[in-house]
Design an enzyme around this catalytic site. Structure first.
Site, PDB file in Angstrom:
ATOM      1  N   GLY A   1      -2.865   3.630  -3.057  1.00  0.00           N
ATOM      2  CA  GLY A   1      -2.627   2.492  -3.931  1.00  0.00           C
ATOM      3  C   GLY A   1      -2.628   1.225  -3.102  1.00  0.00           C
ATOM      4  O   GLY A   1      -2.104   1.202  -1.985  1.00  0.00           O
TER       5      GLY A   1
ATOM      6  N   SER B   1       0.842  -1.186   0.000  1.00  0.00           N
ATOM      7  CA  SER B   1       0.000   0.000   0.000  1.00  0.00           C
ATOM      8  C   SER B   1       0.880   1.240   0.000  1.00  0.00           C
ATOM      9  O   SER B   1       1.973   1.242   0.574  1.00  0.00           O
ATOM     10  CB  SER B   1      -0.906  -0.005   1.241  1.00  0.00           C
ATOM     11  OG  SER B   1      -1.827   1.049   1.195  1.00  0.00           O
ATOM     12  N   ASP B   2       0.404   2.276  -0.666  1.00  0.00           N
ATOM     13  CA  ASP B   2       1.120   3.546  -0.666  1.00  0.00           C
ATOM     14  C   ASP B   2       0.088   4.659  -0.786  1.00  0.00           C
ATOM     15  O   ASP B   2      -0.960   4.473  -1.407  1.00  0.00           O
ATOM     16  CB  ASP B   2       2.117   3.634  -1.820  1.00  0.00           C
ATOM     17  CG  ASP B   2       3.085   4.776  -1.625  1.00  0.00           C
ATOM     18  OD1 ASP B   2       4.004   4.641  -0.790  1.00  0.00           O
ATOM     19  OD2 ASP B   2       2.915   5.827  -2.277  1.00  0.00           O
ATOM     20  N   GLN B   3       0.389   5.798  -0.199  1.00  0.00           N
ATOM     21  CA  GLN B   3      -0.570   6.898  -0.199  1.00  0.00           C
ATOM     22  C   GLN B   3       0.116   8.226  -0.451  1.00  0.00           C
ATOM     23  O   GLN B   3       1.222   8.471   0.034  1.00  0.00           O
ATOM     24  CB  GLN B   3      -1.286   6.964   1.151  1.00  0.00           C
ATOM     25  CG  GLN B   3      -2.357   8.040   1.222  1.00  0.00           C
ATOM     26  CD  GLN B   3      -2.997   8.093   2.586  1.00  0.00           C
ATOM     27  OE1 GLN B   3      -2.357   8.474   3.556  1.00  0.00           O
ATOM     28  NE2 GLN B   3      -4.254   7.707   2.661  1.00  0.00           N
TER      29      GLN B   3
END
Length: 192
Positions: A105, A68-70
């Site tokens: 993401g 996960s990425d933000q």
């Protein structure tokens, strides 16, 4: 059921994933998180989520690996992690009385098959009008220097918001659980 691995060192993501009451391990991936020229914020978070999961695939065969990425986006510009008080103050001043969209993401990689589901989950917040005194009080109380856009929504950061809009509030904290459950079910995981 394959073992679950969260490809993250984030305590916020770990707390969110624990809500699903599924056993999982955590490992921090080592990837280059640089933004590529011409890459949209949407594409960036999806790529980084996938790369985080892929970075651990060889070490964790037979796992479902969650990446996960933000990023926070204001007027088309990415607001990353501020790392300092001064940069956080600048970000929050710019965000005052505007709309900020958080793009998260999410990737779920089956390290046995190589199949990877990837998505981007948006969540928009309408910021209150913030004066410098309230910004500085918030920063001293919350120290959100490791949070995209200087917002720690799981804490006092929620006081900065006038309203929110999105399909999955957990995406604001960095791990969209509703979408993740969809992905897990597709992989045959029973939730709940």
């Amino acid at each position: 059921m394959p073992s679950l691995l969260l490809a993250s060192s984030s305590p916020y993501r770990r707390e969110l994933l624990a809500r699903l009451r599924l056993p999982f391990a955590c490992e921090s991936p080592d990837i280059d998180e640089s933004h590529r020229p011409g890459e949209t914020p949407h594409d960036l978070v999806q790529r980084l989520a996938r790369e985080k999961a892929e970075a651990l695939a060889s070490e964790y065969p037979g796992h479902l690996i969650i990446g996960s990425d933000q990023v926070a986006v204001l007027d088309g510009q990415i607001l990353g992690k501020p790392h300092t008080f001064e940069r956080a103050r600048e970000q929050l001043t710019a965000a005052s009385d505007t709309r900020v969209t958080f793009l998260t993401g999410l990737a779920l990689l089956n390290s046995s098959t190589g199949e990877c589901q990837v998505d981007c989950v948006p969540f928009t917040v309408h910021m209150r009008e913030l004066d410098q005194a309230s910004i500085e009080r918030y920063l001293r109380a919350e120290t959100p220097y490791d949070c995209a856009g200087s917002f720690k929504a799981e804490g006092l950061g929620v006081s900065l918001f006038r309203s929110t809009q999105g399909a999955d509030a957990t995406s604001l904290i960095g791990l969209p659980l509703i979408r993740l459950v969809d992905m897990l079910i597709k992989e045959g995981v029973s939730v709940p």
